[in-house]
Design an enzyme around this catalytic site. Structure first.
Site, PDB file in Angstrom:
ATOM      1  N   ASP A   1       0.864  -0.936  -0.047  1.00 44.60           N
ATOM      2  CA  ASP A   1       0.199   0.110   0.175  1.00 44.60           C
ATOM      3  C   ASP A   1       0.910   1.175  -0.094  1.00 44.60           C
ATOM      4  O   ASP A   1       1.715   1.211   0.402  1.00 44.60           O
ATOM      5  CB  ASP A   1      -0.938  -0.064   1.305  1.00 44.60           C
ATOM      6  CG  ASP A   1      -2.155   0.938   1.013  1.00 44.60           C
ATOM      7  OD1 ASP A   1      -2.229   1.425  -0.083  1.00 44.60           O
ATOM      8  OD2 ASP A   1      -2.528   1.377   2.205  1.00 44.60           O
TER       9      ASP A   1
ATOM     10  N   ARG B   1     -10.892   2.409  -9.908  1.00 47.02           N
ATOM     11  CA  ARG B   1      -9.921   3.607 -10.259  1.00 47.02           C
ATOM     12  C   ARG B   1     -10.043   4.149 -11.643  1.00 47.02           C
ATOM     13  O   ARG B   1     -10.512   3.161 -12.382  1.00 47.02           O
ATOM     14  CB  ARG B   1      -8.652   3.096  -9.844  1.00 47.02           C
ATOM     15  CG  ARG B   1      -8.505   2.875  -8.290  1.00 47.02           C
ATOM     16  CD  ARG B   1      -6.851   2.502  -7.976  1.00 47.02           C
ATOM     17  NE  ARG B   1      -6.648   2.359  -6.636  1.00 47.02           N
ATOM     18  CZ  ARG B   1      -5.614   1.673  -6.145  1.00 47.02           C
ATOM     19  NH1 ARG B   1      -4.675   1.287  -6.796  1.00 47.02           N
ATOM     20  NH2 ARG B   1      -5.497   1.631  -4.548  1.00 47.02           N
TER      21      ARG B   1
ATOM     22  N   ASN C   1      -9.959  -2.218  -7.021  1.00 49.32           N
ATOM     23  CA  ASN C   1      -9.084  -1.372  -7.957  1.00 49.32           C
ATOM     24  C   ASN C   1      -9.789  -1.165  -9.205  1.00 49.32           C
ATOM     25  O   ASN C   1      -9.200  -0.020  -9.897  1.00 49.32           O
ATOM     26  CB  ASN C   1      -7.770  -1.917  -8.027  1.00 49.32           C
ATOM     27  CG  ASN C   1      -6.791  -1.822  -6.787  1.00 49.32           C
ATOM     28  OD1 ASN C   1      -6.008  -2.581  -6.369  1.00 49.32           O
ATOM     29  ND2 ASN C   1      -7.348  -0.969  -5.475  1.00 49.32           N
TER      30      ASN C   1
ATOM     31  N   SER D   1      -7.848  -5.696   4.616  1.00 46.11           N
ATOM     32  CA  SER D   1      -8.472  -5.727   3.477  1.00 46.11           C
ATOM     33  C   SER D   1      -8.917  -6.684   2.603  1.00 46.11           C
ATOM     34  O   SER D   1      -8.441  -6.941   1.560  1.00 46.11           O
ATOM     35  CB  SER D   1      -7.783  -4.405   2.572  1.00 46.11           C
ATOM     36  OG  SER D   1      -7.358  -3.320   3.270  1.00 46.11           O
TER      37      SER D   1
END
Length: 318
Positions: free
Chosen positions: A33, A84, A81, A211
């Site tokens: 991260d 994004r 993701n 996560s």
């Protein structure tokens, strides 16, 4: 602090940590991260952060092999993701293609017999990424000394859901009896090849959460977790060794707890339970502080043959 002094201090600390570490976890999982935040801080594009993060990934692979880790799993791209910006994701996909092929052709990968595997919903990735995944897996398929898992389009909860749905379908069609469902039944449906239980999760970037990462293999094994503040491109060997030390401390704590519980059992139970309790005390006695270690004479009175049999079968240590 001046840069040269900071580097000197870090080098000394790294040396101290290296001497303190006596063993290594079998499977380390890393949530990489902070690439984008690192790039923003420097005024760069997100892609630049991902590219610098890829260099850290190569170093971590070497550090794992140096200390004896046998499996490394990297959380490179989650299912979330996909939300994004497309431009950012396309640049990341290009980088993934480049690095997968580069890794698959690297001499050090073949010299160290590293097997590259990708876990996740690979079918959701662009064709060029799928082709690179296939290339990397084919080039390293015959190796088993070290396993590098790359989590792409990965979501732990969705993986578990898909596995459970498969089990339910087999029960409905009669090909699987409910009483036959066990741990292996789920694991066989999670991945094409077995993934070891996770011993240590490392997360960079300052967030303290896992996560949705490898929930079956990490939570079920009560993995140690190490959170640190450096962004992934800044992650150093000192940070890595601190994570390994966290794992070792957790293992020591687990052994102490087992030994203390077994000592308590010795005064409260008898017969088979007493044999098992004594076996645990003997196995983990040295993990206790000196003041808490029972005298060997206090453990007499239980048939040693029974204890030895329990040890050889592994039941006492489970």
């Amino acid at each position: 602090m001046k840069r040269w002094l900071r580097q000197r201090v870090d080098a000394v600390y790294e040396e101290v940590l290296s001497r303190e570490i006596s063993g290594a976890p079998t499977h380390v999982a890393v949530i990489q991260d902070g690439n984008r935040r690192y790039a923003r801080r420097k005024g760069d594009d997100a892609t630049d952060g991902h590219r610098e993060g890829a260099q850290t990934t190569e170093r971590v692979l070497e550090w794992c092999q140096d200390i004896g880790v046998e499996e490394l799993t990297l959380y490179a791209f989650s299912t979330e993701n996909f939300d994004r910006p497309d431009e950012e994701n396309q640049a990341l996909f290009d980088l993934l293609c480049e690095k997968l092929r580069e890794f698959a052709d690297a001499d050090r990968v073949h010299e160290n017999e590293v097997r590259i595997r990708v876990i996740g919903e690979v079918e959701r990735l662009p064709e060029r990424v799928r082709d690179a995944v296939d290339y990397a897996e084919r080039r390293t398929r015959g190796y088993d000394r070290f396993v590098l898992n790359i989590a792409l389009a990965y979501g732990g909860r969705s993986q578990l859901l898909e596995a459970v749905q498969g089990v339910a379908s087999d029960v409905e069609t009669g090909t699987l009896e409910p009483d036959a469902i066990d741990v292996e039944t789920i694991e066989d449906r999670l991945y094409d090849q077995p993934v070891r239980d996770v011993d240590l999760i490392i997360r960079t970037g300052g967030d303290e959460r896992t996560s949705n990462f490898l929930p079956w293999h990490a939570n079920g094994n009560e993995a140690a977790v190490f959170f640190c503040t450096p962004y992934w491109p800044e992650f150093s060997k000192t940070d890595f060794l601190r994570g390994i030390r966290t794992y070792e401390h957790r293992e020591e704590s687990w052994r102490r707890t087992r030994a203390r519980r077994a000592i308590a059992l010795l005064g409260a139970v008898s017969d088979p339970e007493l044999v098992e309790a004594k076996s645990i005390v003997e196995r983990f006695r040295d993990s206790l502080p000196t003041a808490e270690q029972p005298d060997p004479d206090d453990l007499e009175g239980v048939d040693g043959g029974q204890v030895e049999e329990l040890d050889s079968s592994g039941q006492a240590a489970d």
